[in-house]
Design a protein around this motif. Sequence first.
Motif, PDB file in Angstrom:
ATOM      1  N   THR A  31     -52.881 -20.628  21.423  1.00  0.00           N
ATOM      2  CA  THR A  31     -53.868 -21.691  21.282  1.00  0.00           C
ATOM      3  C   THR A  31     -55.224 -21.118  21.663  1.00  0.00           C
ATOM      4  O   THR A  31     -55.367 -20.522  22.736  1.00  0.00           O
ATOM      5  CB  THR A  31     -53.536 -22.875  22.219  1.00  0.00           C
ATOM      6  OG1 THR A  31     -52.212 -23.306  21.949  1.00  0.00           O
ATOM      7  CG2 THR A  31     -54.512 -24.020  22.009  1.00  0.00           C
ATOM      8  N   ASN A  33     -59.453 -22.035  21.890  1.00  0.00           N
ATOM      9  CA  ASN A  33     -60.514 -23.037  21.861  1.00  0.00           C
ATOM     10  C   ASN A  33     -61.857 -22.324  21.975  1.00  0.00           C
ATOM     11  O   ASN A  33     -62.043 -21.490  22.864  1.00  0.00           O
ATOM     12  CB  ASN A  33     -60.366 -24.025  23.017  1.00  0.00           C
ATOM     13  CG  ASN A  33     -59.063 -24.778  22.959  1.00  0.00           C
ATOM     14  OD1 ASN A  33     -58.157 -24.514  23.726  1.00  0.00           O
ATOM     15  ND2 ASN A  33     -58.944 -25.701  22.036  1.00  0.00           N
ATOM     16  N   THR A  34     -62.792 -22.689  21.104  1.00  0.00           N
ATOM     17  CA  THR A  34     -64.112 -22.065  21.113  1.00  0.00           C
ATOM     18  C   THR A  34     -65.084 -22.839  22.010  1.00  0.00           C
ATOM     19  O   THR A  34     -64.822 -23.987  22.379  1.00  0.00           O
ATOM     20  CB  THR A  34     -64.696 -22.017  19.694  1.00  0.00           C
ATOM     21  OG1 THR A  34     -64.887 -23.360  19.245  1.00  0.00           O
ATOM     22  CG2 THR A  34     -63.793 -21.249  18.737  1.00  0.00           C
ATOM     23  N   GLU A  37     -66.102 -26.151  20.482  1.00  0.00           N
ATOM     24  CA  GLU A  37     -65.190 -27.276  20.683  1.00  0.00           C
ATOM     25  C   GLU A  37     -65.441 -28.010  21.993  1.00  0.00           C
ATOM     26  O   GLU A  37     -65.006 -29.142  22.152  1.00  0.00           O
ATOM     27  CB  GLU A  37     -63.737 -26.795  20.653  1.00  0.00           C
ATOM     28  CG  GLU A  37     -63.289 -26.317  19.289  1.00  0.00           C
ATOM     29  CD  GLU A  37     -61.896 -25.748  19.328  1.00  0.00           C
ATOM     30  OE1 GLU A  37     -60.929 -26.541  19.344  1.00  0.00           O
ATOM     31  OE2 GLU A  37     -61.772 -24.509  19.351  1.00  0.00           O
ATOM     32  N   PHE A  38     -66.129 -27.360  22.916  1.00  0.00           N
ATOM     33  CA  PHE A  38     -66.412 -27.969  24.216  1.00  0.00           C
ATOM     34  C   PHE A  38     -67.894 -28.272  24.381  1.00  0.00           C
ATOM     35  O   PHE A  38     -68.440 -28.181  25.474  1.00  0.00           O
ATOM     36  CB  PHE A  38     -65.893 -27.084  25.350  1.00  0.00           C
ATOM     37  CG  PHE A  38     -64.396 -27.107  25.466  1.00  0.00           C
ATOM     38  CD1 PHE A  38     -63.752 -28.209  26.024  1.00  0.00           C
ATOM     39  CD2 PHE A  38     -63.637 -26.059  24.992  1.00  0.00           C
ATOM     40  CE1 PHE A  38     -62.369 -28.245  26.118  1.00  0.00           C
ATOM     41  CE2 PHE A  38     -62.257 -26.087  25.081  1.00  0.00           C
ATOM     42  CZ  PHE A  38     -61.618 -27.183  25.639  1.00  0.00           C
ATOM     43  N   ILE A  49     -64.452 -17.441  22.227  1.00  0.00           N
ATOM     44  CA  ILE A  49     -63.325 -18.147  22.829  1.00  0.00           C
ATOM     45  C   ILE A  49     -63.656 -18.555  24.260  1.00  0.00           C
ATOM     46  O   ILE A  49     -63.942 -17.711  25.105  1.00  0.00           O
ATOM     47  CB  ILE A  49     -62.050 -17.274  22.799  1.00  0.00           C
ATOM     48  CG1 ILE A  49     -61.698 -16.882  21.351  1.00  0.00           C
ATOM     49  CG2 ILE A  49     -60.885 -17.988  23.487  1.00  0.00           C
ATOM     50  CD1 ILE A  49     -61.498 -18.059  20.412  1.00  0.00           C
ATOM     51  N   HIS A  51     -61.414 -20.615  25.912  1.00  0.00           N
ATOM     52  CA  HIS A  51     -60.104 -20.583  26.557  1.00  0.00           C
ATOM     53  C   HIS A  51     -59.035 -20.293  25.518  1.00  0.00           C
ATOM     54  O   HIS A  51     -59.015 -20.900  24.454  1.00  0.00           O
ATOM     55  CB  HIS A  51     -59.795 -21.920  27.237  1.00  0.00           C
ATOM     56  CG  HIS A  51     -58.430 -21.970  27.855  1.00  0.00           C
ATOM     57  ND1 HIS A  51     -58.098 -21.244  28.971  1.00  0.00           N
ATOM     58  CD2 HIS A  51     -57.315 -22.631  27.482  1.00  0.00           C
ATOM     59  CE1 HIS A  51     -56.829 -21.476  29.281  1.00  0.00           C
ATOM     60  NE2 HIS A  51     -56.330 -22.321  28.379  1.00  0.00           N
ATOM     61  N   TRP A 113     -64.205 -30.280  30.168  1.00  0.00           N
ATOM     62  CA  TRP A 113     -62.961 -30.487  29.417  1.00  0.00           C
ATOM     63  C   TRP A 113     -62.060 -31.533  30.066  1.00  0.00           C
ATOM     64  O   TRP A 113     -60.981 -31.827  29.585  1.00  0.00           O
ATOM     65  CB  TRP A 113     -62.199 -29.181  29.188  1.00  0.00           C
ATOM     66  CG  TRP A 113     -61.807 -28.445  30.429  1.00  0.00           C
ATOM     67  CD1 TRP A 113     -60.635 -28.599  31.136  1.00  0.00           C
ATOM     68  CD2 TRP A 113     -62.547 -27.435  31.100  1.00  0.00           C
ATOM     69  NE1 TRP A 113     -60.613 -27.747  32.214  1.00  0.00           N
ATOM     70  CE2 TRP A 113     -61.788 -27.011  32.215  1.00  0.00           C
ATOM     71  CE3 TRP A 113     -63.787 -26.826  30.881  1.00  0.00           C
ATOM     72  CZ2 TRP A 113     -62.224 -26.024  33.097  1.00  0.00           C
ATOM     73  CZ3 TRP A 113     -64.204 -25.842  31.766  1.00  0.00           C
ATOM     74  CH2 TRP A 113     -63.430 -25.462  32.849  1.00  0.00           C
TER      75      TRP A 113
END
Length: 137
Positions: A31, A33-34, A37-38, A49, A51, A113
Motif C-alpha cells: 500500500t 500513499n502520496t 493524498e494527505f 511517498i 507512507h 491523517w
Amino acid sequence: MASRLNPYITFGGDARQAMEFYREVFGGTLTLNTYAEFGQADSPEADKIMHGMLETTSGFTLMGADAPPGMDHTPGNNFSISLSGDDDAELRGYWEKLSADGSVSVPLERQMWGDVFGMCTDRFGIPWMVNISGPQS
C-alpha cells in the motif's frame, strides 16, 4: 488490532521504486500513499511517498517513505523502528518510556491523517515512531 513493531525506512526520493522492489523480493500486499493524498497536492513532493507498507504472507511488515522536506537523508542512518496499533494505553506507555531521557522530534499528538503519532530518539540513539490508530469506522 494487536500492536506491531517493524522497521521504517526513509528514502531519498525513490521510496516507490524501493517498496515495489521489496514486494518483488518478499511478495505480499503493498500500500502506497502520496503526499498529495494527505493534503499536499500543490507541493513539489505531491507524487512522493508519504507512507508505504508491505505486509507479507510470512508475517513480515516493512514500512517506508520519502524523506519530507527539511529532513536529512543519510543512507545507513535512514531508519526508525515503528510501533503501531490501536491500544492507546499500551502505545502511550511505550512512548513515555522510550522518550524518557531521550529526545522528541515530533510530539505524540493527532496528525493530519487522523492518528496520534510521534517520533523520538531513545537514550541509546535509536529512532522510534509511535502511531496510535483512531477508531475504525
